[in-house]
Design a protein around this motif. Structure first.
Motif, short mmCIF file in Angstrom:
data_model
loop_
_atom_site.label_atom_id
_atom_site.label_comp_id
_atom_site.label_asym_id
_atom_site.label_seq_id
_atom_site.Cartn_x
_atom_site.Cartn_y
_atom_site.Cartn_z
N PRO A 1 0.83 -1.21 0.00
CA PRO A 1 0.00 0.00 0.00
C PRO A 1 0.86 1.25 0.00
CG PRO A 1 0.02 -1.01 2.19
CD PRO A 1 0.73 -1.96 1.28
N VAL A 2 0.46 2.22 -0.80
CA VAL A 2 1.22 3.48 -0.85
C VAL A 2 0.33 4.68 -0.56
CG1 VAL A 2 2.90 2.55 -2.47
CG2 VAL A 2 0.88 3.71 -3.36
N GLY A 3 -0.82 4.43 0.06
CA GLY A 3 -1.71 5.52 0.43
C GLY A 3 -2.61 5.94 -0.71
N SER A 4 -3.61 6.79 -0.36
CA SER A 4 -4.55 7.31 -1.36
C SER A 4 -5.20 6.18 -2.17
CB SER A 4 -3.86 8.30 -2.29
OG SER A 4 -3.31 9.37 -1.57
N SER A 5 -5.50 5.08 -1.50
CA SER A 5 -6.18 3.94 -2.13
C SER A 5 -5.39 3.32 -3.28
CB SER A 5 -7.58 4.36 -2.65
OG SER A 5 -8.38 4.86 -1.61
N THR A 6 -4.06 3.35 -3.16
CA THR A 6 -3.20 2.83 -4.22
C THR A 6 -2.26 1.76 -3.68
OG1 THR A 6 -3.26 4.94 -5.40
CG2 THR A 6 -1.46 3.44 -5.94
N ALA A 7 -2.05 0.73 -4.49
CA ALA A 7 -1.10 -0.33 -4.12
C ALA A 7 -0.03 -0.44 -5.20
CB ALA A 7 -1.82 -1.66 -3.98
#
Length: 210
Positions: free
Chosen positions: A30-36
């Motif tokens: 996970p890299v935040g802001s609903s992004t992987a």
């Protein structure tokens, strides 16, 4: 000063060499802001020549199956020497109301022999998009292992995560702020730009959990 890697395609395609490749999953982060970040490894398992002729070039593509999901490749062409493994990334993002999970498909096709094309399916889910101190540390290690950030940058980011983990209140907030500012300074071109943006996003998620 800018530097570029230039590849030259053989007029006879693969030439005298049998080209081949393998794609293997290395994990999702996970890299935040609903992004992987979907992190994979591409290995040149084919034959090649010597010196400047020891590599093959692969064109990358990615797609995603899942309502409300999108996928982005930071780069669409990579090269690998015979026997070498190189990282391949795809960023999968879920919009508001997206399906609980999605299937990301990454494909690598040899530029010298288009019949050589390998595909990897990686499932991502909303439950994997939660940023924690552990996932933040893993992400830093991924960027370091893939050669995107230098040793001193990895050590600084890891030290700040350690401070966040072992403090509370204003001290933890200050450490998150420093992590974010340091991540912003990583920004350069290509993969470093995306890594910088991802780590800044991670900082935002960590801050909201303090």
């Amino acid at each position: 000063m800018l530097y570029y890697d230039v590849a030259v395609r053989h007029l006879d395609g693969a030439g005298d060499f049998a080209r081949d490749a393998e794609l293997a999953a290395a994990g999702t982060h996970p890299v935040g802001s609903s992004t992987a970040l979907v992190n994979a490894s591409l290995t040149n398992t084919g034959e090649a020549g010597e010196g400047v002729f020891d590599s093959d070039v692969y064109r990358l593509s990615a797609s995603v199956e899942g309502e409300g999901w999108d996928v982005h490749l930071p780069y669409e062409v990579v090269s690998a020497a015979s026997g070498e493994s190189v990282p391949v990334w795809a960023y999968a993002t879920a919009s508001a109301g997206a399906a609980e999970s999605a299937m990301v498909t990454v494909t690598a096709t040899s530029e010298t022999d288009s019949s050589v094309s390998v595909t990897l399916d990686v499932e991502v889910s909303m439950t994997e998009l939660k940023v924690t101190l552990d996932t933040a540390s893993e992400l830093v290690e991924v960027y370091y292992a893939d050669g995107v950030i230098a040793t001193n940058e990895r050590n600084q980011l890891s030290a700040l995560l350690n401070v966040i983990s072992n403090t509370t209140g204003k001290a933890a907030q200050n450490a998150v702020d420093q992590f974010e500012k340091f991540a912003e300074r990583i920004a350069d071109v290509g993969a470093r730009n995306l890594a910088s943006a991802a780590l800044v996003s991670v900082a935002g998620d960590l801050r909201s959990d303090l």
